[in-house]
Design an enzyme around this catalytic site. Structure first.
Site, mmCIF file in Angstrom:
data_model
loop_
_atom_site.group_PDB
_atom_site.id
_atom_site.type_symbol
_atom_site.label_atom_id
_atom_site.label_comp_id
_atom_site.label_asym_id
_atom_site.label_seq_id
_atom_site.Cartn_x
_atom_site.Cartn_y
_atom_site.Cartn_z
ATOM 1 N N HIS A 55 0.830 -1.207 0.000
ATOM 2 C CA HIS A 55 0.000 0.000 0.000
ATOM 3 C C HIS A 55 0.863 1.256 0.000
ATOM 4 C CE1 HIS A 55 -2.278 3.185 2.350
ATOM 5 N NE2 HIS A 55 -2.990 3.045 1.247
ATOM 6 N N SER A 56 0.466 2.235 -0.780
ATOM 7 C CA SER A 56 1.080 3.563 -0.812
ATOM 8 C C SER A 56 2.592 3.459 -1.074
ATOM 9 C CB SER A 56 0.778 4.299 0.495
ATOM 10 O OG SER A 56 1.083 5.669 0.390
ATOM 11 N N MET A 57 3.425 4.026 -0.191
ATOM 12 C CA MET A 57 4.870 3.995 -0.404
ATOM 13 C C MET A 57 5.431 2.579 -0.341
ATOM 14 S SD MET A 57 5.979 6.964 -1.195
ATOM 15 C CE MET A 57 7.756 6.692 -1.057
ATOM 16 N N SER A 84 -0.184 3.498 -4.921
ATOM 17 C CA SER A 84 1.264 3.722 -4.788
ATOM 18 C C SER A 84 1.757 4.744 -5.806
ATOM 19 C CB SER A 84 2.028 2.409 -4.975
ATOM 20 O OG SER A 84 1.750 1.518 -3.926
#
Length: 216
Positions: A55-57, A84
């Site tokens: 998730h995300s970074m 991301s």
């Protein structure tokens, strides 16, 4: 490929703010995957790779993992990312962030150079022949899927999640949650992790990818 499930939680570490943290997390996760796979070495048909869901970074960290010296070849089969920022760093307070993004893109573009050139003529690559060969070997059979929540994600614009410039259709794609069957809705940056409809579809995807008769 047999399915091995585990979870890495960095307690909401400030990955988006600090380049060194990205590298530390990626290096640690490579070691963790190596250890996990070793646990199954004595099985009749031991798994040789894992699927990374990030998730995300965490999706950026997953892409960094493949570029590092301690990456075990072919230990990652598929990377699925949720909201991301692949196309650009969301924050640039730390100069190392920009350097890391540049290095990751060089590696991935080198790995898929020929395929990208065949698709649209936009392939790019550095001059380091050895690095290019390593990139091609590591990325040849790796798939990358980027899922974005679209309009409801006010933290990360959808443009940041695109893979179009980076990964050829043979190895990955970007998809909006609004375009996923039985999801059909935008999702905000955090809810994309626990959205019930999306979690069910991803679970089905993981089961479809896993092949218990193959170690890969």
């Amino acid at each position: 490929m047999q399915e091995v499930t585990d979870n890495a939680d960095f307690n909401e570490d400030f990955t988006a703010f600090h380049g060194r943290t990205i590298l530390d997390q990626a290096e640690y996760l490579n070691q963790a995957i190596k250890f996990i796979l070793q646990l199954y070495e004595n099985n009749v048909n031991p798994p040789k790779s894992v699927i990374v869901l990030a998730h995300s970074m965490g999706g950026v960290v997953a892409r960094v993992m493949v570029t590092l010296p301690n990456y075990v070849p072919e230990s990652i089969n598929t990377i699925i990312t949720l909201a991301s920022p692949h196309a650009a760093a969301p924050l640039t307070f730390d100069g190392d962030i920009l350097k890391i993004y540049s290095a990751i893109d060089r590696f991935w573009l080198a790995g898929y150079q020929e395929k990208l050139e065949n698709d649209d003529g936009s392939g790019k690559s550095g001059n380091d022949k050895e690095l290019n060969n390593i990139a091609k070997e590591r990325l040849a059979n790796l798939s990358l899927v980027s899922i974005t929540g679209g309009l409801l994600d006010t933290i990360l614009p959808a443009d940041y999640t695109t893979l179009g410039y980076l990964v050829p259709p043979s190895n990955g794609f970007t998809v909006y949650t609004t375009g996923i069957q039985n999801v059909w809705t935008p999702v905000d940056h955090l809810a994309i992790v626990w959205c019930g409809q999306l979690r069910r579809k991803i679970s089905e995807l993981l089961l479809d990818i896993a092949d218990y008769e193959s170690p890969l």
